[in-house]
Design a protein around this motif. Structure first.
Motif, PDB file in Angstrom:
ATOM      1  N   LYS A   2       0.827  -1.196   0.000  1.00 48.16           N
ATOM      2  CA  LYS A   2       0.000   0.000   0.000  1.00 48.16           C
ATOM      3  C   LYS A   2       0.866   1.251   0.000  1.00 48.16           C
ATOM      4  O   LYS A   2       1.904   1.314   0.675  1.00 48.16           O
ATOM      5  N   PRO A   3       0.459   2.262  -0.762  1.00 50.64           N
ATOM      6  CA  PRO A   3       1.226   3.520  -0.744  1.00 50.64           C
ATOM      7  C   PRO A   3       1.063   4.207   0.602  1.00 50.64           C
ATOM      8  O   PRO A   3       0.066   4.017   1.300  1.00 50.64           O
ATOM      9  N   PRO A   4       2.053   4.998   1.027  1.00 51.76           N
ATOM     10  CA  PRO A   4       1.943   5.693   2.318  1.00 51.76           C
ATOM     11  C   PRO A   4       0.778   6.669   2.323  1.00 51.76           C
ATOM     12  O   PRO A   4       0.455   7.302   1.311  1.00 51.76           O
ATOM     13  N   ARG A   5       0.110   6.741   3.469  1.00 55.14           N
ATOM     14  CA  ARG A   5      -1.054   7.618   3.606  1.00 55.14           C
ATOM     15  C   ARG A   5      -0.605   9.078   3.613  1.00 55.14           C
ATOM     16  O   ARG A   5       0.333   9.455   4.290  1.00 55.14           O
ATOM     17  N   VAL A   6      -1.290   9.882   2.820  1.00 59.76           N
ATOM     18  CA  VAL A   6      -0.961  11.294   2.721  1.00 59.76           C
ATOM     19  C   VAL A   6      -1.500  12.018   3.950  1.00 59.76           C
ATOM     20  O   VAL A   6      -2.666  11.869   4.322  1.00 59.76           O
ATOM     21  N   ARG A   7      -0.645  12.779   4.601  1.00 61.53           N
ATOM     22  CA  ARG A   7      -1.051  13.563   5.771  1.00 61.53           C
ATOM     23  C   ARG A   7      -0.974  15.031   5.407  1.00 61.53           C
ATOM     24  O   ARG A   7       0.078  15.549   5.036  1.00 61.53           O
ATOM     25  N   TRP A   8      -2.118  15.695   5.510  1.00 59.82           N
ATOM     26  CA  TRP A   8      -2.191  17.092   5.165  1.00 59.82           C
ATOM     27  C   TRP A   8      -1.562  17.933   6.268  1.00 59.82           C
ATOM     28  O   TRP A   8      -1.453  17.500   7.421  1.00 59.82           O
ATOM     29  N   PRO A   9      -1.134  19.160   5.931  1.00 59.33           N
ATOM     30  CA  PRO A   9      -0.522  20.022   6.963  1.00 59.33           C
ATOM     31  C   PRO A   9      -1.417  20.245   8.174  1.00 59.33           C
ATOM     32  O   PRO A   9      -0.940  20.272   9.311  1.00 59.33           O
ATOM     33  N   TRP A  10      -2.730  20.395   7.954  1.00 58.50           N
ATOM     34  CA  TRP A  10      -3.609  20.627   9.104  1.00 58.50           C
ATOM     35  C   TRP A  10      -3.674  19.394  10.000  1.00 58.50           C
ATOM     36  O   TRP A  10      -3.854  19.520  11.220  1.00 58.50           O
ATOM     37  N   GLN A  11      -3.503  18.195   9.399  1.00 53.83           N
ATOM     38  CA  GLN A  11      -3.478  16.983  10.223  1.00 53.83           C
ATOM     39  C   GLN A  11      -2.236  16.941  11.103  1.00 53.83           C
ATOM     40  O   GLN A  11      -2.307  16.553  12.282  1.00 53.83           O
ATOM     41  N   ARG A  12      -1.089  17.328  10.555  1.00 56.73           N
ATOM     42  CA  ARG A  12       0.132  17.355  11.343  1.00 56.73           C
ATOM     43  C   ARG A  12       0.050  18.393  12.464  1.00 56.73           C
ATOM     44  O   ARG A  12       0.503  18.147  13.592  1.00 56.73           O
TER      45      ARG A  12
END
Length: 334
Positions: A2-12
């Motif tokens: 599976k490709p790595p899950r994209v984490r948006w800046p607001w999530q970080r």
């Protein structure tokens, strides 16, 4: 893969904010920064009732209606402050949980410290648990209280403890104030010992004469306790039976029995993973766990062989823990 899950800046940013307010620790203090409060279901109905009373008072120009509305509203605001203050300033600490076996509940021992006035109805539960599973305690002024919480961890391993929710509805249940606690301790979950496991390979040969059945018969592997012997060599169960016999020597030290382990290796046995071939890997570990438990209870020195791990024969709580932890962390060979 599976490709790595994209984490948006607001999530970080959200995760950084959350971890700063709720750092992983075995102790926590509830303050203005990490306490939250909202109306409960009865509180929402109470607010709706106040709104209806206010609209009716405005429509009919009822002075007594205004009085009743604002009186109830003031009582609700006072209730909100009392509910928030019931948790604010409370301190909690977690005792390191003892090891448990897979499938058995893990007991968490939590102590509440109250530096101020008495607190009532302090609840603790898992965030995903039902309200009926919440444990409640009253904490006296300048005092302490204890809460016990059961956590179910069905698989072996070294597990991080789940997040806990501390909450209160005191005094009227119109508001719910809560906080989250992330314990830093990890729990050891040992493989569950196999029920009715067969004897370990070579176990009967490892038993000294007279040791096939537990008892106090003649056993060349046993001798009375002598000054300088390690407490780990004492067979406490057999010693208790010896003390209970009318013919036992006077004095507790005279009835303590010690197994000779250094002079001969005849009583030692090796518990080897290779002796459980043909079984699924988890069942092999369960059988070894049963053998380790049986050898420890019998007072026979035992060693453990796994893939890449070899623990020399020994006895005692430290050796038992080392063997069970090795079984807990064992990985199946691909």
């Amino acid at each position: 893969m599976k490709p790595p899950r994209v984490r948006w800046p607001w999530q970080r940013r959200w995760e950084a904010w959350w971890q700063a307010r709720h750092p992983a620790s075995d102790t926590t203090a509830l303050t203005q920064r990490n306490l939250y409060i909202l109306p409960s279901r009865p509180g929402a109905a109470f607010c709706a009732t106040l709104l209806v009373l206010l609209l009716a008072s405005i429509n009919d120009q009822l002075s007594l209606g205004y009085l009743l509305t604002f009186l109830l509203g003031g009582a609700g605001l006072a209730s909100m402050h009392a509910t928030h203050a019931n948790l604010r300033g409370l301190k909690l600490d977690l005792k390191t949980p003892p090891p448990a076996y897979a499938g058995q509940p893990l007991m968490l021992d939590i102590r509440l410290h109250n530096p101020g006035a008495a607190r009532f109805g302090v609840g603790l539960r898992l965030p995903g648990g039902a309200a009926k599973d919440t444990g409640y305690a009253d904490v006296p002024a300048q005092g302490h209280a204890q809460l016990h919480l059961q956590v179910s961890l069905p698989t072996r391993g070294r597990h991080a403890l789940p997040r806990l929710r501390v909450e209160s509805h005191f005094p009227f249940g119109l508001f719910t104030t809560w906080s989250y606690w992330r314990p830093a301790a990890q729990a050891w979950i040992y493989p569950a010992p196999e029920l009715d496991a067969p004897p370990a390979a070579g176990a009967e040969e490892a038993l000294p004469q007279g040791q096939g059945q537990p008892g106090l018969g003649d056993d060349p592997g046993l001798r009375p306790y002598r000054h300088g012997d390690s407490p780990r060599q004492i067979l406490w169960k057999k010693s208790a039976l010896a003390l209970a016999q009318p013919s036992s020597p006077s004095g507790a030290a005279a009835a303590l029995l010690v197994r000779e382990r250094l002079g001969s290796r005849a009583s030692e046995q090796w518990l080897d993973l290779a002796a459980t071939r043909g079984l699924p890997f988890e069942q092999r570990l369960s059988r070894l766990a049963a053998w380790v438990q049986r050898a420890e209870e019998a007072g026979l020195p035992y060693g453990l062989r796994l893939r890449g791990v070899a623990l020399a024969p020994d006895l005692g709580p430290d050796h038992f823990r080392a063997c069970m932890e090795a079984l807990t962390l064992a990985e199946a060979q691909p």
